[in-house]
Write a protein that holds these residues in place. Structure first.
Motif, mmCIF file in Angstrom:
data_model
loop_
_atom_site.group_PDB
_atom_site.id
_atom_site.type_symbol
_atom_site.label_atom_id
_atom_site.label_comp_id
_atom_site.label_asym_id
_atom_site.label_seq_id
_atom_site.Cartn_x
_atom_site.Cartn_y
_atom_site.Cartn_z
ATOM 1 N N UNK A 102 0.844 -1.197 0.000
ATOM 2 C CA UNK A 102 0.000 0.000 0.000
ATOM 3 C C UNK A 102 0.878 1.245 0.000
ATOM 4 N N UNK A 103 0.672 2.118 -0.980
ATOM 5 C CA UNK A 103 1.388 3.389 -1.080
ATOM 6 C C UNK A 103 0.383 4.524 -0.926
ATOM 7 N N UNK A 104 0.635 5.414 0.048
ATOM 8 C CA UNK A 104 -0.194 6.601 0.267
ATOM 9 C C UNK A 104 0.728 7.796 0.080
ATOM 10 N N UNK A 105 0.594 8.490 -1.037
ATOM 11 C CA UNK A 105 1.582 9.515 -1.392
ATOM 12 C C UNK A 105 0.917 10.749 -1.990
ATOM 13 N N UNK A 106 1.441 11.906 -1.605
ATOM 14 C CA UNK A 106 1.110 13.189 -2.243
ATOM 15 C C UNK A 106 -0.374 13.519 -2.163
ATOM 16 N N UNK A 107 -1.011 13.080 -1.074
ATOM 17 C CA UNK A 107 -2.404 13.439 -0.834
ATOM 18 C C UNK A 107 -2.474 14.651 0.075
ATOM 19 N N UNK A 108 -3.625 15.313 0.077
ATOM 20 C CA UNK A 108 -3.858 16.450 0.971
ATOM 21 C C UNK A 108 -4.999 16.103 1.899
ATOM 22 N N UNK A 109 -4.717 16.200 3.203
ATOM 23 C CA UNK A 109 -5.706 15.855 4.209
ATOM 24 C C UNK A 109 -6.079 17.096 5.008
ATOM 25 N N UNK A 110 -7.375 17.363 5.131
ATOM 26 C CA UNK A 110 -7.897 18.377 6.049
ATOM 27 C C UNK A 110 -8.711 17.621 7.094
#
Length: 605
Positions: free
Chosen positions: A530-538
């Motif tokens: 699983x790769x979680x990359x370059x996301x934006x979380x608010x």
């Protein structure tokens, strides 16, 4: 397949020719008339099937009405609906494409209004099908959206005034409201129910959130009376001032008697630019099909209609599919369950008569009756408590339901395999067809007013979830499960990339990796890669990622903006080989040994 609508196309045998063009108006359909266009549409599709080559069936701009009395009927068994309940085995289908190859159904500017309870469209036993530009809606949706437009206390008693959309039909009967569908030609109403019905979710237009909750509209009622064409005044026995002015209570039954749309045993099917203003039943289901694409579609109620619920349950579901499952550039606004769900189906092992034979059954009451295997498919057996593979084999023969009749037991499947099977499988093991598992691309979509999760996905082939926007989902934005105990939705993930997405104030972990194994060993994870990359979380008080029993998580390059209580960015439970960027707090809590229950509110009602 885009070229079929206006350019030469192949008929599949290597020869290229211009498609034949047919118009439903040439078969008697009259846009703008409330008369039943169903027979004309069916005649146009029958003529298209007889052409034997590339063909386009066109709807001229305008409104077409399709009534349930004259619609096609087929006995069909569909995942996550009503299982093998004989009361609902026959489905009514407004637009049926059956046993056809190389067909485009096109209708930019055409609006198809369904009357009664129906499946909007079905593509069955067909190849290279494209449906584009149509708009589907219901004359009387089977969800009631009631907005509180006034509330207070008068003469020591509380009251509310609720307003319903113009499309909603009702009658006040004493201190009760009967909601109902249209009166059909038989004299019967299409559907009916009283007061709060069986299920409610609440929508807050100002806060732009939707959630599941209790319904106070019909509690301790003293009287109900009409207060205008679309308004109803409800007076109560108590004096507690209501605090829900402006909220919308969306009410419905819980019987998923139809799929909203259906792609069954078909391949290379594309829905493009289709607008679904309402889907009755269980969303658009692609079942045991290959290479299905949903692109540039809108799942949203019409503007200024006073309606907020565009779907009775899920919007799009892929069950037991293969090839590529693609959902791109779509708007999902106002479902009553998950907008996208992609999974296989675990079957319970109930017998092993000999070393090469398995007896299997559908354990969940809402899923049964359709075939699971073909000779040559690979079957994998897993331990239900750990979800670890026990063994795998190739199917030689199979006895199973057809999915089209009830001549064979609808819950029982018997397979023979090429390899010797171990002992002690009964009650311990679950079986999955790992041949029917798709690669997935979910790209460029918007998820809005969702009471549950945005995307559910469990498949072992490559999954890309990229450049989507998840707006205030009440639960996780992305949920990865796999369970052989509750919903029996199968499939570990092996290659999952979540990249470049925006998660805005989810109600649960933005990304939730939550296999339902009750015995965990970090050395034997359920999920991996699983790769979680370059996301934006608010985020407001929830983690960006909560993961259990997963190996090889890579969490990097993500931007996180927080308000509300301090919470770890990432929570890991029974995970190994994780590469998490600095500043992340890890938890090493061990899961309970007893069966894990779903978090409150996370049912599939």
């Amino acid at each position: 397949m885009r070229g079929v609508a206006g350019t030469p196309a192949s008929s599949g045998g290597g020869m290229t020719r211009m498609p034949t063009s047919l118009d439903v108006t040439d078969f008697g359909a009259v846009p703008g008339s409330r008369s039943d266009a169903g027979p004309a549409v069916a005649a146009a599709l029958a003529a298209a099937a007889a052409v034997g080559g590339p063909v386009v069936v066109r709807f001229a701009p305008g409104e077409y009405h399709l009534w349930s009395e004259g619609a096609a009927r087929r006995e069909l068994y569909v995942s996550n609906t009503v299982g093998d309940d004989p009361a609902f085995r026959v489905k009514t289908i407004a637009l049926l494409v059956e046993s056809v190859d190389d067909l485009v159904v096109a209708g930019e500017g055409a609006r198809l209004v369904l009357h009664g309870v129906q499946t909007t469209f079905a593509v069955i036993d067909s190849r290279r099908i494209r449906v584009e530009g149509l708009e589907f809606d219901f004359a009387v949706p089977t969800v009631v959206d009631a907005t509180v437009v006034d509330a207070g206390v008068e003469e020591g008693r509380a009251y509310r005034r609720i307003r319903v959309p113009a499309a909603t039909l009702f009658s006040v009967e004493g201190a009760s409201i009967r909601w109902h569908g249209e009166t059909l030609g038989s004299g019967e109403v299409a559907w009916s129910g009283r007061d709060a019905l069986e299920y409610t979710q609440i929508h807050d237009p100002a806060g732009r959130r939707t959630w599941r909750g209790s319904n106070p509209l019909f509690e301790r009622v003293r009287s109900i009376r009409p207060a205008g064409e679309r308004d109803v005044r409800i007076d109560y026995e108590h004096a507690e001032e209501p605090s829900d002015l402006g909220l919308v209570y969306s009410m419905r039954s819980t019987t998923r008697d139809h799929p909203g749309g259906l792609v069954l045993d078909s391949s290379d099917v594309t829905l493009s630019g289709v607008r679904f203003c309402f889907l009755h039943g269980f969303g658009v289901v692609a079942q045991t099909s290959r290479d299905v694409t949903v692109e540039e579609c809108e799942f949203q109620t019409p503007p200024d209609s006073g309606r907020h619920s565009a779907g009775f349950a899920d919007f799009v579901q892929f069950s037991g599919c293969s090839g590529q499952a693609v959902v791109r550039d779509c708007l999902f606004d106002g479902p009553h369950d998950d907008p996208i769900n992609i999974h296989g189906t675990y079957l319970r092992v109930t017998g092993r008569p000999d070393r090469h034979t398995l007896e299997l059954e559908y354990p969940h009451p809402e899923t049964a009756g359709f075939p699971q295997f073909s000779p040559g498919d690979e079957i994998e057996l897993v331990d239900r408590t750990t979800l670890q593979a026990i063994t795998s084999a190739t199917v030689r023969t199979v006895r199973q339901p057809s999915g089209r009749d009830h001549d064979r037991p609808l819950r029982r499947i018997v397979v023979t395999v090429d390899a010797e099977l171990p002992d002690e499988l009964v009650g311990r093991a679950a079986a999955e067809n790992i041949t029917l598992t798709p690669a997935v691309r979910i790209v460029g979509n918007i998820f809005r007013n969702v009471p549950t999760r945005g995307v559910l996905v469990t498949t072992r082939r490559a999954v890309l979830i990229e450049q989507n926007r998840f707006e205030r989902t009440e639960m996780a934005g992305i949920y990865v499960s796999c369970d052989a105990d509750e919903w029996w939705e199968s499939g570990p993930v092996r290659d999952l990339t979540i990249r470049g997405n925006e998660f805005i104030e989810p109600g649960g972990p933005a990304i939730f990796l939550d296999p339902r194994n009750t015995r965990c060993d970090p050395g034997q994870p359920v999920h991996s890669g699983v790769v979680v990359a370059e996301n934006r979380f608010m985020l407001d008080g929830v983690p960006a990622l909560d993961a259990k029993s997963t190996r090889g998580i890579r969490f990097r390059g993500n931007g996180i903006v927080r308000h509300g209580p301090a919470t770890p960015d990432v929570v890991l439970r029974s995970c190994s080989d994780a590469d998490i960027e600095a500043g992340v707090e890890l938890e090493d809590a061990q899961p309970p040994e007893s069966p894990v229950q779903s978090p409150a509110g996370e049912s599939h009602a």
